[in-house]
Design an enzyme around this catalytic site. Sequence first.
Site, PDB file in Angstrom:
ATOM      1  N   LYS A 115      49.017  26.486  40.941  1.00  0.00           N
ATOM      2  CA  LYS A 115      47.874  26.161  40.071  1.00  0.00           C
ATOM      3  C   LYS A 115      47.822  24.674  39.732  1.00  0.00           C
ATOM      4  O   LYS A 115      46.745  24.105  39.600  1.00  0.00           O
ATOM      5  CB  LYS A 115      47.910  27.000  38.795  1.00  0.00           C
ATOM      6  CG  LYS A 115      47.561  28.457  39.048  1.00  0.00           C
ATOM      7  CD  LYS A 115      47.100  29.184  37.823  1.00  0.00           C
ATOM      8  CE  LYS A 115      46.521  30.531  38.216  1.00  0.00           C
ATOM      9  NZ  LYS A 115      46.095  31.339  37.088  1.00  0.00           N
ATOM     10  N   LYS A 207      45.241  34.957  47.903  1.00  0.00           N
ATOM     11  CA  LYS A 207      44.956  36.175  47.130  1.00  0.00           C
ATOM     12  C   LYS A 207      43.554  36.119  46.531  1.00  0.00           C
ATOM     13  O   LYS A 207      43.029  35.037  46.268  1.00  0.00           O
ATOM     14  CB  LYS A 207      46.029  36.397  46.059  1.00  0.00           C
ATOM     15  CG  LYS A 207      45.852  35.635  44.796  1.00  0.00           C
ATOM     16  CD  LYS A 207      46.725  36.213  43.676  1.00  0.00           C
ATOM     17  CE  LYS A 207      46.375  35.463  42.403  1.00  0.00           C
ATOM     18  NZ  LYS A 207      46.323  36.213  41.212  1.00  0.00           N
ATOM     19  N   LYS A 210      39.972  35.183  40.485  1.00  0.00           N
ATOM     20  CA  LYS A 210      38.781  34.869  39.676  1.00  0.00           C
ATOM     21  C   LYS A 210      38.379  33.418  39.862  1.00  0.00           C
ATOM     22  O   LYS A 210      37.220  33.070  39.767  1.00  0.00           O
ATOM     23  CB  LYS A 210      39.080  35.047  38.185  1.00  0.00           C
ATOM     24  CG  LYS A 210      39.453  36.429  37.754  1.00  0.00           C
ATOM     25  CD  LYS A 210      39.537  36.436  36.228  1.00  0.00           C
ATOM     26  CE  LYS A 210      40.483  37.492  35.738  1.00  0.00           C
ATOM     27  NZ  LYS A 210      41.869  37.038  35.649  1.00  0.00           N
TER      28      LYS A 210
HETATM   29  N1  AQP Z   1      44.538  39.613  44.253  1.00  0.00           N
HETATM   30  C1  AQP Z   1      45.211  40.423  43.471  1.00  0.00           C
HETATM   31  N2  AQP Z   1      45.761  41.551  43.971  1.00  0.00           N
HETATM   32  C2  AQP Z   1      46.448  42.414  43.173  1.00  0.00           C
HETATM   33  N3  AQP Z   1      46.625  42.209  41.850  1.00  0.00           N
HETATM   34  C3  AQP Z   1      46.082  41.099  41.313  1.00  0.00           C
HETATM   35  N4  AQP Z   1      46.062  40.614  40.066  1.00  0.00           N
HETATM   36  C4  AQP Z   1      45.378  39.442  40.046  1.00  0.00           C
HETATM   37  N5  AQP Z   1      44.937  39.148  41.262  1.00  0.00           N
HETATM   38  C5  AQP Z   1      45.358  40.155  42.083  1.00  0.00           C
HETATM   39  C6  AQP Z   1      46.684  41.269  38.939  1.00  0.00           C
HETATM   40  O1  AQP Z   1      45.707  41.400  37.919  1.00  0.00           O
HETATM   41  C7  AQP Z   1      46.361  41.283  36.664  1.00  0.00           C
HETATM   42  C8  AQP Z   1      45.628  40.294  35.822  1.00  0.00           C
HETATM   43  O2  AQP Z   1      45.704  39.013  36.408  1.00  0.00           O
HETATM   44  P1  AQP Z   1      45.365  37.758  35.511  1.00  0.00           P
HETATM   45  O3  AQP Z   1      43.926  37.713  35.284  1.00  0.00           O
HETATM   46  O4  AQP Z   1      46.136  37.769  34.285  1.00  0.00           O
HETATM   47  O5  AQP Z   1      45.889  36.510  36.295  1.00  0.00           O
HETATM   48  P2  AQP Z   1      45.937  36.144  37.781  1.00  0.00           P
HETATM   49  O6  AQP Z   1      47.016  36.917  38.436  1.00  0.00           O
HETATM   50  O7  AQP Z   1      46.095  34.667  37.825  1.00  0.00           O
HETATM   51  O8  AQP Z   1      44.526  36.625  38.327  1.00  0.00           O
HETATM   52  P3  AQP Z   1      43.372  35.848  38.975  1.00  0.00           P
HETATM   53  O9  AQP Z   1      42.255  36.777  39.169  1.00  0.00           O
HETATM   54  O10 AQP Z   1      43.859  35.136  40.189  1.00  0.00           O
HETATM   55  O11 AQP Z   1      42.948  34.801  37.881  1.00  0.00           O
HETATM   56  P4  AQP Z   1      42.909  33.258  37.928  1.00  0.00           P
HETATM   57  O12 AQP Z   1      42.013  32.912  39.061  1.00  0.00           O
HETATM   58  O13 AQP Z   1      42.356  32.873  36.596  1.00  0.00           O
HETATM   59  O14 AQP Z   1      44.296  32.769  38.140  1.00  0.00           O
HETATM   60  C9  AQP Z   1      47.811  40.883  36.919  1.00  0.00           C
HETATM   61  O15 AQP Z   1      48.630  42.031  36.809  1.00  0.00           O
HETATM   62  C10 AQP Z   1      47.788  40.403  38.338  1.00  0.00           C
HETATM   63  O16 AQP Z   1      49.016  40.627  38.992  1.00  0.00           O
END
Ligand code: AQP
Length: 344
Positions: A115, A207, A210
Amino acid sequence: MSAGLQRVFSGVQPTGDLHLGNYLGAIKNFVTLQDTHDCIYCVVDMHALTEWQDPAALVANTREVTAGFLASGIDPKSHIVFNQSQVSAHAELAWIFNCVARMGWLNRMTQFKEKAGKNRENASVGLFTYPNLMAADILAYKATHVPVGEDQKQHLELARDIAQKFNNDFASSIQAHGLAETFFPITEPLITGPATRVMSLRDGSKKMSKSDPSDMSRINLTDDRDTIAKKIRKAKTDPLNIPSEENGLEARPEADNLVGIFAALSNQPRGEVLKQFGGKQFSEFKPALAELAVEVLGPIGMEMARFADDPGYIDGVLNNGAQRASEIAAPIMRDVRRIVGYIG
Ligand code: AQP
């Protein structure tokens, strides 16, 4: 909440639209665990601040993630749904864990590296200490099980190390206060299902996220039927047919991802999906996947739209959940204060 059941904690950041990865990797499992555990599900708005958020968007996204929880089947009466910033125990315990965790541990966290990118000097201190806050989220409730996607595995290992170090560093104080030797539990990650790491629809090596600038890379829970179908139709694939055996998916990340999504959405192992589609072309597989995705996600999206019209209800759920979460954290934090030597 029922006495005697093991406690689950997990959270989702309100940083944008909830997507299929969040659903299959986390929220779907949150729903299932309600039958067997006492569950606390948190919209982690404090974590969201580790990267700049427009304040009005943060409010909207916090309500949207809450709506996503409820629309997916989380019951806020039998379990707890709240937003992190309403319970001060998270910030208080995170500070103590900032003083327990070691720089070397945090330096190894791959999510920070990804990040922060090349410009580390410019990343927030909060982004660096993010895993300490995550450990505090879990341990403020002495949760024993944490359902997450694969990407959070390393952070959970760190939460275990922090719990262990706290228990060791303060062993004599814990004993002097007559508390259990393992004051903080050594939390178990629950990383289950055929889609623990859902990949971007545009690039099988990244992956689904968001924060990906391309909306075509992900399926949002609020996407309508046509948008879902279009995103799946345009999803990157390779020129080969669907294989009949799982080893035929090796080194084919996009194919592997789509088959994994089909398996998770239809609650069957990958092998079963390959039995059905082995030898077929993606032009045949993709419409079936789109149909299935619409069938599963359509009702969730519709329910989320209904909640969007009633922010008062959502805020009521969060306030009520925060109050109940605070009541669970309060005696734990009282003990923590005595253990570390605070007066009062
Ligand atoms: N691609 C993914 N596949 C499986 N699980 C996922 N999670 C996130 N992306 C995937 C799981 O969703 C939960 C919440 O995630 P988060 O919003 O707290 O943070 P993150 O992992 O950083 O998710 P994002 O969507 O990628 O957000 P941004 O872009 O803001 O960083 C967690 O249990 C995560 O494992």
